[in-house]
Structure formats: C-alpha cells, structure tokens
Design an enzyme around this catalytic site. Structure first.
Site, short mmCIF file in Angstrom:
data_model
loop_
_atom_site.label_atom_id
_atom_site.label_comp_id
_atom_site.label_asym_id
_atom_site.label_seq_id
_atom_site.Cartn_x
_atom_site.Cartn_y
_atom_site.Cartn_z
N HIS A 62 3.15 5.06 7.35
CA HIS A 62 3.53 4.99 5.94
C HIS A 62 3.83 6.38 5.39
CE1 HIS A 62 1.31 1.17 6.39
NE2 HIS A 62 2.09 0.73 5.43
N ASP A 102 9.42 -3.00 10.74
CA ASP A 102 8.43 -2.75 9.71
C ASP A 102 9.19 -2.25 8.48
OD1 ASP A 102 6.00 -2.46 8.40
OD2 ASP A 102 5.09 -1.21 9.93
#
Length: 341
Positions: free
Chosen positions: A189, A259
């Site tokens: 992230h 993702d």
C-alpha cells in the site's frame, strides 16, 4: 448471455459514499465496468447496503454484475458490529485448534459459510478471500494475522476449506495475493516490495498454496517484484510473472484481477497502471479509491474485456451456481462456537 456489444470493460470500480451520485451513475452507465467493490465508506446498515448494491447493478443494466468486498476477518472486515458479526482473523481461527487439521478445516468452512450467508443477504456476490500468502519471519505485518500459517500444504488445506464455505453459501472466493505476498518486507500500500528468493525456493513454498487451489474461479495479484523472475516489474504488471508463474508454474486458469492499482507500490498515472496490468495479462483492473476523475480517465482508455477474459468471467459465474446449498444460520453459529470452545 449478453451479446458482444454488452461485454463490459475490464474494470472493477469503487464509489465514493453510501449512495450513488448522479455523476457516478452516469459514468457507470457509459463505462459499463465488469463489477464494483465496497469499502467502509460505502457501508452503514443492511438496508442501505442492499440499496447501494442494487443501484450499482442498475447503473450498468446487468443484474448479475459482480459486487465485491473484503470480508476476511480480523482487521480486514468491511462489515462488523452492530449489524454484522465480527469474523475472526485467519491466524486466530487456526491458532485456537493447534495441530488438529481436520477440526481447523471444519471451523474455517463453517466460518466462511456464515460470512457467505451475511454477504448473500446483502446481494454481494464476491468475497476477496482467502489469503494464501505464507506467514514468514521476514514478511511485513500487512499480511500478519491474515495468513493461515507458514506451512504451505496446511495453508492450502485451510484455504480450500475457506473457499468451499464461501461457495457453499453462494459467494465466489478470490485467492490472494498470487503468486505470494508473504515474503514481502514492506507494505505494498505504501511502497514496492522486492523479494530476492530463487524461483526453485518460491515454487516449493510461496507458490504451492496457489498451485493447490489453481482451480478456483478468481485470483488477485500481488504488487511485489520477484527479482528471480522479473527484476523490474511487480507481478501485477509483469508479463513474465503472469505467463510463466501464474498461468504456467501455478496453472491458474480463472479470472485474474489486479490488487488495487491506487496503491503506492505501482508507478505512473492510473491510466498507465491500468494499461500495464492489462498488457501483462491481467483480466480485470481493480480501482478502489472512488475518485471520479480517475475512473473517467481509465474508462476512456480501456476497451471491452478481451474474449478470453470474458470467457473466464462467465466460467467464474457458473462456478458459483453449482455449489450453493441452504444454511441454518443459528445452527452454524452454535456449531462454530462449540468447535472453538
């Protein structure tokens, strides 16, 4: 089956809030994304969630458009009290049962059945779980309790039980993060992780749970660079990793989604990220932040799903239909409590 003109774009979009704004509705109607994903910002109570899900499908005029959510358990659970049960994390389920593999699989299956029932009540059809990444001493805690353990064969067994429970409740599982995020020492992230392990070592460890569940309908990529395979590009945007590892070594033939491309591990603009992922061989791009301008830009540059990707999407939908059976929710919760006690 829809005609060729109705094949959606290879996109899964988020939205901004609890209801659709007119601009979002217009975009979704024009762009016809394959599906949608919900986050905390989109969830308040059961009636509101059902209304939002119905709005999303109405916008694209496809009553079977997939709607996804991350409902793993533990800290990754978009649904929670007071309206929904707080499911345990993967590591918590396994740790309570020691080495009793059969009992652990039973617990995981029932837990997933209950999750599937709760999602089905909201008309949500896809759950982004289970996590098949291995728990490792070098891995970042972004995986942590989400992993079933460090032994590949056991992770595969537990992952199979989780998938079976979801499918039994009419919800499609998404195995993640293929081909493995467990060795990544940083949070994708925030930054791009590099894994230095040799291909041979990865094949015997990290890849094994994914190979064992390669028959599942959907998988989500890892934003991780495997230097032994492609020293520059993460799995999500690497033709080498997708072709040689995910489709080759692992043998996964289902629908491959990225993702979230909004994560900081990836470089370039949202358009560049989406195009790179599709060029690498991903079937669908996941864009989660709900930013309208980014979604408009991506939709303007991406055409309809490739024929093979659309076939994989249709097979995934059929995979769901074959395995649904009714559940006595109260009895399932009692049985889960008994087993954990």
């Amino acid at each position: 089956m829809y005609g060729l003109e109705a094949i959606p774009r290879p996109l899964i979009f988020g939205c901004a809030g609890l209801v659709l704004h007119s601009e979002e509705r217009e975009l979704f109607a024009d762009a016809n994304p394959y599906g949608f994903i919900l986050f905390d910002r989109n969830i308040n109570n059961p009636s509101q969630v059902r209304l939002l899900v119905n709005e999303l499908r109405s916008a694209v005029r496809r009553p079977d458009a997939p709607v996804l959510v991350d409902q793993e358990g533990g800290r990754v659970a978009r649904l929670g009290p007071p309206y929904w049960r707080q499911p345990p994390a993967a590591a918590e389920l396994v740790s309570q049962l020691g080495n009793n593999i059969e009992k652990a699989c039973q617990v995981i299956f029932i837990n997933s059945q209950i999750i599937a029932h709760e999602l089905s009540e909201l008309h949500i059809t896809v759950d982004c779980m289970p996590v098949l990444d291995l728990a490792t001493t070098v891995g970042h805690q972004v995986i942590g309790e989400r992993a079933y353990g460090e032994v590949p064969a056991r992770v595969a067994e537990f992952g199979r039980a989780a998938c079976s429970g979801l499918l039994n409740g009419g919800v499609l599982p998404v195995i993640k993060h293929i081909p493995g995020h467990g060795r990544a020492a940083s949070d994708s992230h925030v930054s791009l992780p590099f894994v230095q392990a040799k291909w041979e070592d990865l094949a015997q460890t990290d890849f094994l749970p994914f190979r064992a569940l390669s028959d599942m309908p959907m998988a989500m990529t890892a934003h991780v660079v495997f230097t032994a395979i492609d020293p520059k590009r993460p799995a999500t945007t690497s033709p080498l990793v997708v072709a040689d590892v995910i489709r080759g070594e692992i043998g996964f033939e289902g629908l491959l989604m990225t993702d979230d491309i909004c994560m900081s591990a990836l470089e370039g603009s949202p358009i560049e990220r989406a195009e790179a992922a599709l060029a690498a061989g991903c079937d669908v791009v996941l864009h989660c932040n709900g930013q309208l301008n980014e979604m408009i830009e991506i939709a303007d540059c991406v055409g309809a799903m490739a024929k093979l990707s659309w076939e994989r999407a249709r097979r995934a939908a059929g995979y769901q239909d074959e395995r649904v059976s009714p559940i006595d929710l109260a009895a399932a919760k009692q049985e889960l409590a008994r087993l954990l006690a």
